[in-house]
Design an enzyme around this catalytic site. Structure first.
Site, PDB file in Angstrom:
ATOM      1  N   LYS A  76      30.303  55.750 -31.968  1.00 50.79           N
ATOM      2  CA  LYS A  76      29.528  54.534 -32.197  1.00 50.79           C
ATOM      3  C   LYS A  76      30.365  53.542 -33.012  1.00 50.79           C
ATOM      4  O   LYS A  76      30.533  53.680 -34.209  1.00 50.79           O
ATOM      5  CB  LYS A  76      28.216  54.804 -32.940  1.00 50.79           C
ATOM      6  CG  LYS A  76      27.285  53.588 -32.761  1.00 50.79           C
ATOM      7  CD  LYS A  76      26.268  53.358 -33.858  1.00 50.79           C
ATOM      8  CE  LYS A  76      26.771  52.706 -35.096  1.00 50.79           C
ATOM      9  NZ  LYS A  76      27.219  51.300 -34.954  1.00 50.79           N
ATOM     10  N   GLU A  97      34.360  59.479 -44.898  1.00 50.71           N
ATOM     11  CA  GLU A  97      35.465  58.709 -45.498  1.00 50.71           C
ATOM     12  C   GLU A  97      34.842  57.408 -45.994  1.00 50.71           C
ATOM     13  O   GLU A  97      34.469  56.551 -45.189  1.00 50.71           O
ATOM     14  CB  GLU A  97      36.552  58.485 -44.448  1.00 50.71           C
ATOM     15  CG  GLU A  97      37.904  58.198 -45.052  1.00 50.71           C
ATOM     16  CD  GLU A  97      38.152  56.721 -45.230  1.00 50.71           C
ATOM     17  OE1 GLU A  97      37.817  56.210 -46.331  1.00 50.71           O
ATOM     18  OE2 GLU A  97      38.645  56.085 -44.301  1.00 50.71           O
ATOM     19  N   CYS A 135      39.600  50.459 -47.318  1.00 51.41           N
ATOM     20  CA  CYS A 135      38.983  51.381 -48.282  1.00 51.41           C
ATOM     21  C   CYS A 135      39.884  51.644 -49.471  1.00 51.41           C
ATOM     22  O   CYS A 135      39.406  51.929 -50.551  1.00 51.41           O
ATOM     23  CB  CYS A 135      38.594  52.671 -47.571  1.00 51.41           C
ATOM     24  SG  CYS A 135      39.933  53.362 -46.608  1.00 51.41           S
ATOM     25  N   GLU A 139      32.480  48.269 -55.082  1.00 51.74           N
ATOM     26  CA  GLU A 139      33.462  47.935 -54.059  1.00 51.74           C
ATOM     27  C   GLU A 139      33.139  46.543 -53.517  1.00 51.74           C
ATOM     28  O   GLU A 139      32.035  46.309 -53.029  1.00 51.74           O
ATOM     29  CB  GLU A 139      33.408  48.978 -52.934  1.00 51.74           C
ATOM     30  CG  GLU A 139      34.461  48.727 -51.879  1.00 51.74           C
ATOM     31  CD  GLU A 139      34.518  49.816 -50.815  1.00 51.74           C
ATOM     32  OE1 GLU A 139      33.477  50.133 -50.220  1.00 51.74           O
ATOM     33  OE2 GLU A 139      35.627  50.349 -50.586  1.00 51.74           O
TER      34      GLU A 139
HETATM   35  P1  NAI Z   1      28.202  50.416 -43.188  1.00 55.09           P
HETATM   36  O1  NAI Z   1      28.519  51.665 -43.906  1.00 55.09           O
HETATM   37  O2  NAI Z   1      26.768  49.987 -43.107  1.00 55.09           O
HETATM   38  O3  NAI Z   1      28.743  50.492 -41.665  1.00 55.09           O
HETATM   39  C1  NAI Z   1      29.698  51.415 -41.181  1.00 55.09           C
HETATM   40  C2  NAI Z   1      29.179  52.064 -39.903  1.00 55.09           C
HETATM   41  O4  NAI Z   1      27.991  52.788 -40.197  1.00 55.09           O
HETATM   42  C3  NAI Z   1      28.793  51.082 -38.789  1.00 55.09           C
HETATM   43  O5  NAI Z   1      29.132  51.633 -37.541  1.00 55.09           O
HETATM   44  C4  NAI Z   1      27.285  50.998 -38.937  1.00 55.09           C
HETATM   45  O6  NAI Z   1      26.641  50.627 -37.749  1.00 55.09           O
HETATM   46  C5  NAI Z   1      26.939  52.415 -39.318  1.00 55.09           C
HETATM   47  N1  NAI Z   1      25.654  52.575 -40.010  1.00 55.09           N
HETATM   48  C6  NAI Z   1      25.024  51.696 -40.826  1.00 55.09           C
HETATM   49  N2  NAI Z   1      23.855  52.203 -41.259  1.00 55.09           N
HETATM   50  C7  NAI Z   1      23.735  53.440 -40.714  1.00 55.09           C
HETATM   51  C8  NAI Z   1      22.756  54.467 -40.787  1.00 55.09           C
HETATM   52  N3  NAI Z   1      21.649  54.325 -41.515  1.00 55.09           N
HETATM   53  N4  NAI Z   1      22.965  55.621 -40.106  1.00 55.09           N
HETATM   54  C9  NAI Z   1      24.095  55.794 -39.382  1.00 55.09           C
HETATM   55  N5  NAI Z   1      25.047  54.851 -39.262  1.00 55.09           N
HETATM   56  C10 NAI Z   1      24.883  53.688 -39.918  1.00 55.09           C
HETATM   57  O7  NAI Z   1      29.072  49.256 -43.832  1.00 55.09           O
HETATM   58  P2  NAI Z   1      28.781  47.673 -43.785  1.00 55.09           P
HETATM   59  O8  NAI Z   1      27.330  47.415 -44.042  1.00 55.09           O
HETATM   60  O9  NAI Z   1      29.359  47.142 -42.549  1.00 55.09           O
HETATM   61  O10 NAI Z   1      29.640  47.175 -45.037  1.00 55.09           O
HETATM   62  C11 NAI Z   1      29.077  47.225 -46.353  1.00 55.09           C
HETATM   63  C12 NAI Z   1      30.097  47.708 -47.342  1.00 55.09           C
HETATM   64  O11 NAI Z   1      30.498  49.026 -47.018  1.00 55.09           O
HETATM   65  C13 NAI Z   1      31.393  46.931 -47.390  1.00 55.09           C
HETATM   66  O12 NAI Z   1      31.290  45.783 -48.177  1.00 55.09           O
HETATM   67  C14 NAI Z   1      32.319  47.947 -47.976  1.00 55.09           C
HETATM   68  O13 NAI Z   1      32.164  47.983 -49.374  1.00 55.09           O
HETATM   69  C15 NAI Z   1      31.846  49.260 -47.404  1.00 55.09           C
HETATM   70  N6  NAI Z   1      32.646  49.690 -46.236  1.00 55.09           N
HETATM   71  C16 NAI Z   1      33.641  50.607 -46.417  1.00 55.09           C
HETATM   72  C17 NAI Z   1      34.456  50.962 -45.363  1.00 55.09           C
HETATM   73  C18 NAI Z   1      35.567  51.944 -45.534  1.00 55.09           C
HETATM   74  O14 NAI Z   1      36.550  51.882 -44.805  1.00 55.09           O
HETATM   75  N7  NAI Z   1      35.469  52.897 -46.427  1.00 55.09           N
HETATM   76  C19 NAI Z   1      34.295  50.358 -44.036  1.00 55.09           C
HETATM   77  C20 NAI Z   1      33.187  49.452 -43.921  1.00 55.09           C
HETATM   78  C21 NAI Z   1      32.411  49.129 -45.001  1.00 55.09           C
END
Ligand code: NAI
Ligand code: MG
Length: 492
Positions: free
Chosen positions: A189, A264, A298, A395
């Site tokens: 996904k 991660e 990250c 973050e």
């Molecule tokens: P997110 O964690 O919501 O999104 C990442 C993935 O998780 C996407 O594919 C999203 O559709 C999915 N997702 C979201 N809610 C979910 C749920 N309840 N169950 C299963 N999958 C779900 O991150 P978002 O909202 O795009 O970004 C918010 C913050 O997260 C950023 O500002 C950053 O701080 C952090 N982040 C960290 C990342 C990393 O590489 N460690 C990557 C992206 C975001």
């Protein structure tokens, strides 16, 4: 001047209509018929639509992945065959690298130059795990005379893999390549902000001969498609990269059938700069560490701990580095930093500018959005910050860093480890003993000494504390994507 990319294969792909889900080798619309928009963050314009997959589509993908997992075409494939298949995927990625880089850049705003580098890494990931497919060994264990005891490494089964938008295909490759090398099947996904490159990868994988149902792609939102994957009782393992907040939700949802989970997550990675360090080299690397991909990585160098005696001098050097960062259109060859991925991320990052100053941090440079369409912000540095400020604890995921002064090694380590995260860290010093002593004391999954951001697929990657669970890459991914079976045979 912007490079013109009219009628490139990437343009043709992006313009080719609403993208569908890949389920059991077929491209199908979402059962609900719904789609969602994807935008180009460089100008905020809608560039395409993708199917909004939901629980019903995840059900269908799980059924297809299970059938494929049990199909002798996949389960009976010789490890050499899996290795060759992964090499074919790598070759397809390399042959279409420019197209994939353009799609990625258009969808998430990363500079084309960086997208090209990252797509090269995507191909390399498949090459690396092609090597592993034929080298997944069990063990023959010491046993008494009448017993033969050995272990088998077997695939875990159906893997749900949920990835973010910052390096969409890199995250996908880190998860798909080892899963396939070990004989699993996959439901990917992609993030709702960046569905396009994964769909193109799916097409290339089918063309390369991946059997139907071995790779399934369900585009859609986190709260619907993502949550359905995390909760699905037909999925054996979930691999997730994203926010700590969602990581926790996934862990809870996975408990239903005790899925294997690797997470991660985020970071607030400290760089500790001692006064004997090569300050110029440290400024170059830590600057790159905080603006690379607009800080949307990250391992961003988002907390820089600097000895008080060199704090101001280092702040000035870092500001000099920030001033030469070429911020602009991702497709312009000289651009170093593009926009943030979305309006949401833009609002989130810019909200911290006021928070930092209200908390008493001193703005050294940046601190504003760019006055142009798209989600651009200036590389931003705060100095004289404290570790209890919100900008030091949360973050931000934008090109924002802060300098915190310290007086001695003990204090530096206390500040560095005083965080809920533990993804990465760095130490800058010429004192060999101190470098390794500090590296050992830092609670982080990756520690750099006198460098930053260098990584290799060969070495495990992941986090301490709330930066994650488990490790990816290297041999660690083989552990994550296999179950171990102990076999005892009575010999008489
Ligand atoms: P997110 O964690 O919501 O999104 C990442 C993935 O998780 C996407 O594919 C999203 O559709 C999915 N997702 C979201 N809610 C979910 C749920 N309840 N169950 C299963 N999958 C779900 O991150 P978002 O909202 O795009 O970004 C918010 C913050 O997260 C950023 O500002 C950053 O701080 C952090 N982040 C960290 C990342 C990393 O590489 N460690 C990557 C992206 C975001
Ligand atoms: Mg979210």
């Amino acid at each position: 001047m912007a490079t013109t990319l009219e009628r490139s294969p990437a343009d043709a792909f992006i313009a080719s209509g609403a993208k569908k889900l890949l389920i059991g080798g077929q491209w199908v619309p979402a059962q609900s018929g719904k789609t969602f928009e994807t935008i180009n963050p460089a100008n905020g314009e809608v560039i395409g639509h993708a199917a909004a997959g939901d629980a019903a589509d995840v059900d269908a993908a799980v059924a297809a992945a299970r059938k494929a997992f049990e199909n002798p075409a996949w389960s009976g494939m010789n490890p050499h065959g899996r290795s060759r298949l992964l090499l074919k995927i790598a070759a397809a990625i390399e042959a279409n690298a420019e197209e994939l880089a353009q799609i990625e850049s258009r969808d998430n705003g990363s500079p084309l130059s960086i997208a090209r580098m990252m797509i090269a890494g995507v191909g390399e990931t498949f090459v690396y795990y092609a090597g592993w497919a034929t080298k997944i060994y069990g063990e023959t264990n010491p046993s008494p005379g009448g017993i033969l005891n050995y272990t088998l490494r077997e695939p875990v089964g159906v893997c749900g893999q949920i990835v973010p938008w910052n390096g969409p295909l890199s995250s996908a490759a880190w998860k798909i390549a080892p899963a396939l090398a070990c004989g699993n099947t996959v439901i990917l996904k992609p993030a709702e902000q960046t569905p396009l490159s994964s769909i193109r990868l799916g097409e290339l994988m089918i063309e390369a001969g991946v059997p139907a149902g071995v790779i399934n792609i369900v585009t859609g939102f986190g709260e619907t498609a993502g949550a359905a994957i995390a909760a699905h009782s037909g999925i054996d393992k979930v691999g997730f990269t994203g926010s700590t907040e969602v990581g926790k939700k996934i862990l809870i949802a996975s408990a239903g059938n005790l899925k294997r989970v690797t997470l991660e997550l985020g970071g607030k990675s400290p760089n500790i700069v001692f006064p004997d360090a090569d300050l110029d080299a440290a400024a170059v690397s830590t600057a790159q560490g905080f603006w690379f991909l607009s800080g949307q990585i990250c391992v961003a160098a988002s907390r820089i701990l600097v000895h008080r005696s060199v704090h101001d001098a280092f702040a000035a050097k870092l500001a000099d580095q920030a001033k030469v960062i070429n911020v602009g259109d991702p497709e312009t060859a000289t651009t170093m930093m593009g926009p943030l991925v979305s309006r949401e991320q833009f609002d989130r990052v810019t909200s911290y500018f006021g928070v930092a100053q209200a908390d008493g941090a001193r703005l050294v440079t940046g601190g504003k959005a760019l006055d142009r369409p798209g989600y651009y912000v200036e590389p931003t540095i705060f100095a004289d910050a404290r570790n209890d400020m919100r900008i030091a604890r949360e973050e931000i995921f934008g090109p924002v860093t802060l300098l915190i002064p310290f007086d001695d090694e003990e204090e530096a380590l206390a500040i560095a480890n005083d965080t809920s995260f533990g993804l990465a860290a760095a130490v800058w010093t010429k004192d060999l003993g101190r470098a390794h002593r500090v590296a050992r004391a830092l609670k982080a999954g990756t520690v750099w000494i006198n460098t930053y951001l260098y990584t290799d697929l060969i070495s495990p990657f992941g986090g301490y504390k709330q930066s994650g669970i488990g490790r990816e890459l290297g041999r660690s991914s083989i552990d994550a994507y296999t179950e171990i079976k102990s076999v005892y045979a009575k010999l008489d």
